[in-house]
Design a protein around this motif. Structure first.
Motif, mmCIF file in Angstrom:
data_model
loop_
_atom_site.group_PDB
_atom_site.id
_atom_site.type_symbol
_atom_site.label_atom_id
_atom_site.label_comp_id
_atom_site.label_asym_id
_atom_site.label_seq_id
_atom_site.Cartn_x
_atom_site.Cartn_y
_atom_site.Cartn_z
ATOM 1 N N ARG A 1 97.364 11.486 84.820
ATOM 2 C CA ARG A 1 97.669 12.834 84.315
ATOM 3 C C ARG A 1 98.959 12.805 83.507
ATOM 4 N N ILE A 2 98.943 13.508 82.390
ATOM 5 C CA ILE A 2 100.161 13.747 81.605
ATOM 6 C C ILE A 2 100.269 15.254 81.436
ATOM 7 N N ASP A 3 101.374 15.813 81.877
ATOM 8 C CA ASP A 3 101.553 17.263 81.727
ATOM 9 C C ASP A 3 102.956 17.569 81.206
ATOM 10 N N TYR B 1 106.041 3.902 78.700
ATOM 11 C CA TYR B 1 106.327 3.195 77.439
ATOM 12 C C TYR B 1 105.114 3.240 76.513
ATOM 13 N N LEU B 2 103.924 2.980 77.058
ATOM 14 C CA LEU B 2 102.712 3.004 76.236
ATOM 15 C C LEU B 2 102.493 4.388 75.635
ATOM 16 N N TYR B 3 102.757 5.438 76.421
ATOM 17 C CA TYR B 3 102.582 6.798 75.901
ATOM 18 C C TYR B 3 103.614 7.113 74.825
ATOM 19 N N SER B 4 104.819 6.581 75.006
ATOM 20 C CA SER B 4 105.876 6.849 74.010
ATOM 21 C C SER B 4 105.566 6.220 72.655
ATOM 22 N N GLN B 5 104.630 5.263 72.622
ATOM 23 C CA GLN B 5 104.266 4.596 71.371
ATOM 24 C C GLN B 5 103.061 5.260 70.686
ATOM 25 N N LEU C 1 98.455 18.010 79.391
ATOM 26 C CA LEU C 1 98.335 17.376 78.071
ATOM 27 C C LEU C 1 97.168 16.394 78.026
ATOM 28 N N ALA C 2 96.916 15.694 79.125
ATOM 29 C CA ALA C 2 95.819 14.717 79.157
ATOM 30 C C ALA C 2 95.480 14.362 80.597
ATOM 31 N N LEU C 3 94.200 14.013 80.821
ATOM 32 C CA LEU C 3 93.726 13.533 82.125
ATOM 33 C C LEU C 3 92.992 12.223 81.920
ATOM 34 N N GLU C 4 93.296 11.247 82.774
ATOM 35 C CA GLU C 4 92.654 9.918 82.694
ATOM 36 C C GLU C 4 92.685 9.390 81.256
ATOM 37 N N LEU C 5 93.884 9.392 80.676
ATOM 38 C CA LEU C 5 94.062 8.995 79.273
ATOM 39 C C LEU C 5 94.213 7.481 79.148
ATOM 40 N N PRO C 6 93.298 6.806 78.407
ATOM 41 C CA PRO C 6 93.453 5.360 78.182
ATOM 42 C C PRO C 6 94.538 5.086 77.141
ATOM 43 N N LEU C 7 95.393 4.093 77.413
ATOM 44 C CA LEU C 7 96.504 3.752 76.520
ATOM 45 C C LEU C 7 96.499 2.260 76.236
ATOM 46 N N SER C 8 96.981 1.900 75.057
ATOM 47 C CA SER C 8 97.148 0.474 74.734
ATOM 48 C C SER C 8 98.187 0.333 73.634
ATOM 49 N N HIS C 9 98.868 -0.809 73.640
ATOM 50 C CA HIS C 9 99.889 -1.052 72.607
ATOM 51 C C HIS C 9 100.251 -2.535 72.624
ATOM 52 N N GLU C 10 100.454 -3.099 71.451
ATOM 53 C CA GLU C 10 100.886 -4.497 71.334
ATOM 54 C C GLU C 10 102.397 -4.559 71.194
ATOM 55 N N VAL C 11 103.001 -5.478 71.934
ATOM 56 C CA VAL C 11 104.452 -5.649 71.896
ATOM 57 C C VAL C 11 104.758 -7.058 71.399
ATOM 58 N N VAL C 12 105.696 -7.147 70.468
ATOM 59 C CA VAL C 12 106.144 -8.451 69.962
ATOM 60 C C VAL C 12 107.490 -8.759 70.609
ATOM 61 N N ILE D 1 109.411 19.565 79.880
ATOM 62 C CA ILE D 1 109.600 18.149 80.239
ATOM 63 C C ILE D 1 108.228 17.488 80.373
ATOM 64 N N ILE D 2 108.026 16.405 79.637
ATOM 65 C CA ILE D 2 106.765 15.670 79.730
ATOM 66 C C ILE D 2 106.808 14.751 80.947
ATOM 67 N N ARG D 3 105.735 14.815 81.774
ATOM 68 C CA ARG D 3 105.671 13.985 82.976
ATOM 69 C C ARG D 3 104.457 13.052 82.908
ATOM 70 N N ILE D 4 104.729 11.769 83.118
ATOM 71 C CA ILE D 4 103.657 10.775 83.256
ATOM 72 C C ILE D 4 103.396 10.629 84.751
ATOM 73 N N ILE D 5 102.170 10.962 85.198
ATOM 74 C CA ILE D 5 101.890 11.024 86.637
ATOM 75 C C ILE D 5 100.782 10.044 87.010
ATOM 76 N N ASP D 6 101.041 9.293 88.066
ATOM 77 C CA ASP D 6 100.017 8.422 88.645
ATOM 78 C C ASP D 6 99.758 8.909 90.066
ATOM 79 N N TYR D 7 98.477 9.159 90.393
ATOM 80 C CA TYR D 7 98.121 9.582 91.740
ATOM 81 C C TYR D 7 98.027 8.363 92.659
#
Length: 643
Positions: A521-523, A569-573, A494-505, A528-534
C-alpha cells in the motif's frame, strides 16, 4: 548397571570392541526385543556373526507398510469409508518400498499435494495416477479401494497382489521378508474361512481395527531366521539357546528383575493355587530352570560381564535381577560399577559452498531479472538457503496444509484488504465509505480463503479460529482507519499492490543491477507519503531502527528495514513520485495493530525520532546495499550456512 536399554547395548559393543578375541565372545540376550539395537551397535571390525535367534518380522520396513495400509482403512474420514486422511495415504505412497519399485510416485504425490485436500478419495488417486506412467498402477490403486462392502479376504488378497508384483523385483533377504508376509496372509485367509467372524462382521473401522489386532499378534511371533556359521565369529543368542554350551567370555544383557527370572507372570489361565494343588509347573519351577542355566553358564566362563538397566523411569524399573543380588551376597569381591557409555561428540562443520564461475553467471542473471527484497532477506537469514532457492532453484516442498500456514494467513489478509479498498479508488477516505466496508469483510475473507486455501476446510477446528483471527485483524484495521479519519486526518490511497522496478548502476559493478518488488500500500496522510508493507506476524519498532545502515548486512533482524527502504527507493524513482512531499516507509503489523504504522527510524537510541526519508538517507542506504551485493558477488566469499 547402565542407564537405558540403548546405553546397555552400546556398552556391550564397547566390551566387544575392547576384546581381541571376538570368536570367544557370546552375547546372551535375555530380552530378545533388543536384537535390532545389538545389530546396530556391533563394532565395525566384527565381520563374522552367528545369530541363533530370529529377527522379529514386525521390525522390518515392509511390516510398516502393511501397518500403514490397515491404519488408512481404520482412520477413514467418511462413514462410508470412501475418503482417507491425507497423511495415511501419503505415508503409503512415500514408503521406501513403494518409492523404490514404482515409477513416477513422486509426481503422483506432488499432484495430490497441490490439490490441498485433507481428505483423499480413491477417485482422486485414480485421476492423478492415470496421467503418469506408473508401472503396475492397478495393483497399487486397489489398496485404496473401500473395503466396507467387501470381505477381509479381499483386503488380504490385494496385499498379496502387491507382494506378487514385488517378488519379481526383490532379491535374497528382502524376498524372504515378503514371502513371510504372504504366508501370514494365507494363514489368516484360512482362519477366516474356517471361522468366518470377520466375513460376517467386516462392516466398519472398528471391526477392521479388531482384525488388525489379530494380525499384529500373529506377526509378533513370526521371525526371520538367520543363517550363520556356528563354529566361528561372534555369537549372539537367546538365553535358552546356551544349554550345554560354554564360552570363554560371555556378555549377558537385560539382567533385570522381571526379565530374568520372569517372575510371577504366566501365560496360563489356570490360577496359581490350582496349578500348585495339582502339581502343575508354576513360576517357581520356571525360576529354578532359569537359575540352573544362569549359574551353569557363568561357572564355565573365564570372564563374565553382566549388564542391567538401572534407569528407574518405570514402576519397578532399574531393579537388578535376584540372581545378581545372590552373586553379590555370596561373592562380595565381584566388581560392581555404574557405567555411562561414551558418546562421541562430533564437531559439525557448517555447510559451505564455494562460488564457481557458473554461480557468478547465475547471480548476474538474477541481477538482470531483478533482486527482490525477499531474496536479499533470504541471503541475510541463511546464505545456503539463498543458494538453494535462487541459484539452484530448489524451493520448499509443497505440502498439504491441514492447518492454515502463516504465509497463507498473510496472503488472505493482503488480498482481502486489496479487494475491499480497491473500489474506493484514489479519493480521500471518509467515514461512511469505510463503515460500508465492515459488512463486506466476512464474505471477502471467505472468498480469499477459497482462492488461497484450495479445498481446505476452515469452518471448524484450528482453521475456524484462524478465520476469526483474520476477520478481527481486518475489522480492527478498518476501525483504526475510521478513528483516524474522525480525528481529522486526511487519508488518500495512492496505490495498492503496486509492482516496482528500477536499475541501479553501482560504482563497483561493471553492470547494472535491477531491483523489483511489490508494495502492499502507498497512501498519503496529511500530505505525507507512506510506503506500507503489511506483516501478519509481530513487528516492533526496534526492528526498524536504522541509525547505522551497516546493520542491514550484519543482522537479519533488520531485514524488514531493508525491505521497506528498498520499496521507498524504488518508488522515489518512479515518474509519478512527488519529490516535494515528505516520504516515510514502514510496516503495519497485524499482531501489533495498537502500534499502528511503524516507520523506519533513523535516529540513534534515546533520541527524538527521525522518520522522514531524505536524499542523504537514500545515499547511505545505497552504500550499504552495494556492500551487501559485493559480498554476494565476491567469488572469494563462499556461501556459509548460518547457525
Amino acid at each position: 548397571g547402565v542407564p537405558k536399554n540403548v546405553g546397555m547395548i552400546k556398552y556391550a559393543g564397547e566390551l566387544i570392541n575392547a576384546s581381541n578375541e571376538a570368536d570367544e565372545i557370546a552375547v546372551i540376550l535375555t530380552d530378545q526385543n533388543v536384537l535390532p539395537i545389538v545389530l546396530n551397535s556391533l563394532p565395525k571390525n566384527i565381520d563374522t556373526v552367528n545369530i541363533t535367534m530370529g529377527f522379529p518380522l514386525k521390525y522390518l520396513p515392509f511390516s510398516n507398510l502393511i501397518k500403514d495400509i490397515f491404519e488408512m482403512h481404520i482412520h477413514t474420514i467418511s462413514k462410508e469409508n470412501t475418503s482417507f486422511y491425507y497423511k495415511t495415504v501419503l505415508r503409503i505412497l512415500l514408503h521406501p518400498v513403494i518409492q523404490t519399485y514404482f515409477d513416477n510416485i513422486d509426481k503422483l504425490v506432488a499432484d495430490l499435494t497441490t490439490k490441498n485436500s485433507v481428505s483423499i478419495h480413491y477417485i482422486d488417486i485414480k485421476k492423478s495416477g492415470d496421467s503418469f506412467l506408473i508401472n503396475d498402477f492397478d495393483v497399487l490403486l486397489n489398496l485404496f479401494k473401500s473395503i466396507t462392502d467387501n470381505s477381509i479376504e479381499d483386503l488380504l488378497l490385494r496385499i498379496n497382489a502387491l507382494i506378487e508384483v514385488l517378488k519379481n523385483k526383490l532379491q535374497g533377504f528382502e524376498k524372504e521378508i515378503i514371502y513371510k508376509h504372504f504366508k501370514l496372509n494365507q494363514q489368516l485367509i484360512q482362519l477366516n474361512n474356517k471361522f468366518p467372524y470377520f466375513e460376517n462382521n467386516f462392516k466398519d473401522s472398528d471391526s477392521i481395527k479388531t482384525f488388525f489386532q489379530l494380525y499384529k499378534k500373529l506377526e509378533a511371533i513370526e521371525n526371520l531366521n538367520f543363517i550363520g556359521e556356528p563354529l566361528q565369529g561372534l555369537q549372539i543368542m537367546g538365553f535358552l539357546e546356551t544349554q550345554a554350551l560354554n564360552f570363554k567370555h560371555i556378555i549377558i544383557t537385560s539382567m533385570n528383575e522381571g526379565i530374568i527370572p520372569k517372575g510371577k507372570r504366566t501365560k496360563s489361565f489356570i490360577p496359581f493355587d490350582i496349578r500348585k494343588h495339582y502339581k502343575l509347573p508354576t513360576y517357581h519351577e520356571e525360576d529354578a530352570i532359569m537359575s540352573y542355566h544362569f549359574f551353569r553358564l557363568i561357572e564355565a566362563s573365564e570372564k563374565v560381564s553382566l549388564l542391567y538397566n538401572n534407569q528407574t523411569d518405570t514402576f519397578g524399573g532399574g531393579e537388578k535381577s535376584q540372581f545378581l543380588t545372590q552373586l553379590l551376597w555370596k561373592y562380595p569381591q565381584i566388581q560392581q560399577t555404574i557405567i555411562n557409555p561414551r558418546v562421541k561428540s562430533e564437531n559439525q562443520e557448517l555447510q559451505q559452498i564455494n562460488k564457481t564461475p557458473q554461480i557468478i553467471t547465475r547471480l548476474k542473471e538474477i541481477a538482470k531479472n531483478g533482486f527482490s527484497p525477499s531474496a536479499l532477506s533470504t541471503y541475510l537469514y541463511n546464505p545456503i538457503e539463498f543458494y538453494q532457492q535462487r541459484i539452484l532453484k530448489i524451493y520448499d516442498l509443497v505440502e498439504i496444509e491441514e492447518t492454515v500456514a502463516d504465509h497463507t494467513m498473510g496472503t488472505v489478509i493482503h488480498d482481502t484488504l486489496e479487494k475491499l479498498y480497491k473500489p474506493l479508488g484514489t479519493k480521500i477516505l471518509d467515514e461512511k465509505s469505510l463503515q460500508n466496508l465492515i459488512p463486506k469483510i466476512p464474505e471477502q475473507v471467505k472468498a480469499e480463503f477459497k482462492n488461497t486455501y484450495k479445498n481446505g476446510q476452515y469452518n471448524h477446528g484450528k482453521n475456524r479460529l484462524i478465520y476469526e483471527v483474520i476477520f478481527n485483524f481486518v475489522k480492527r484495521f478498518i476501525k483504526d482507519e475510521i478513528k483516524a479519519v474522525k480525528s481529522g486526518k486526511i487519508i488518500r490511497i495512492l496505490a495498492l499492490e503496486l509492482p516496482l522496478s528500477h536499475e541501479v548502476v553501482f560504482s563497483k559493478f561493471d553492470f547494472p543491477i535491477k531491483f523489483i518488488g511489490k508494495v502492499d500500500r502507498i497512501d498519503e496522510v496529511d500530505g505525507i507519503i507512506r510506503i506500507i508493507d503489511y506483516k501478519s506476524g509481530k513487528v516492533v519498532s526496534s526492528q526498524l531502527r536504522l541509525d547505522d545502515f551497516s546493520k542491514i548486512s550484519a543482522d537479519y533482524k533488520y531485514s524488514k528495514g531493508l525491505q521497506v527502504m528498498l520499496y521507498a527507493y524504488l518508488y522515489s524513482q518512479q515518474k509519478s513520485f512527488d519529490a516535494s512531499k515528505e516520504l516515510q516507509a514502514g510496516i503495519i503489523s497485524f499482531k501489533n495493530l495498537k502500534s499502528g504504522f511503524i516507520p523506519v527510524n533513523f535516529a540513534p537510541i534515546r533520541q527524538k525520532g527521525e522518520i522522514s526519508i531524505t536524499e542523504s538517507h537514500f545515499d547511505g542506504f545505497l552504500v550499504a546495499l552495494e556492500e551487501l551485493l559485493l559480498e554476494i558477488f565476491d567469488s572469494n566469499i563462499p556461501f556459509v550456512e548460518s547457525i
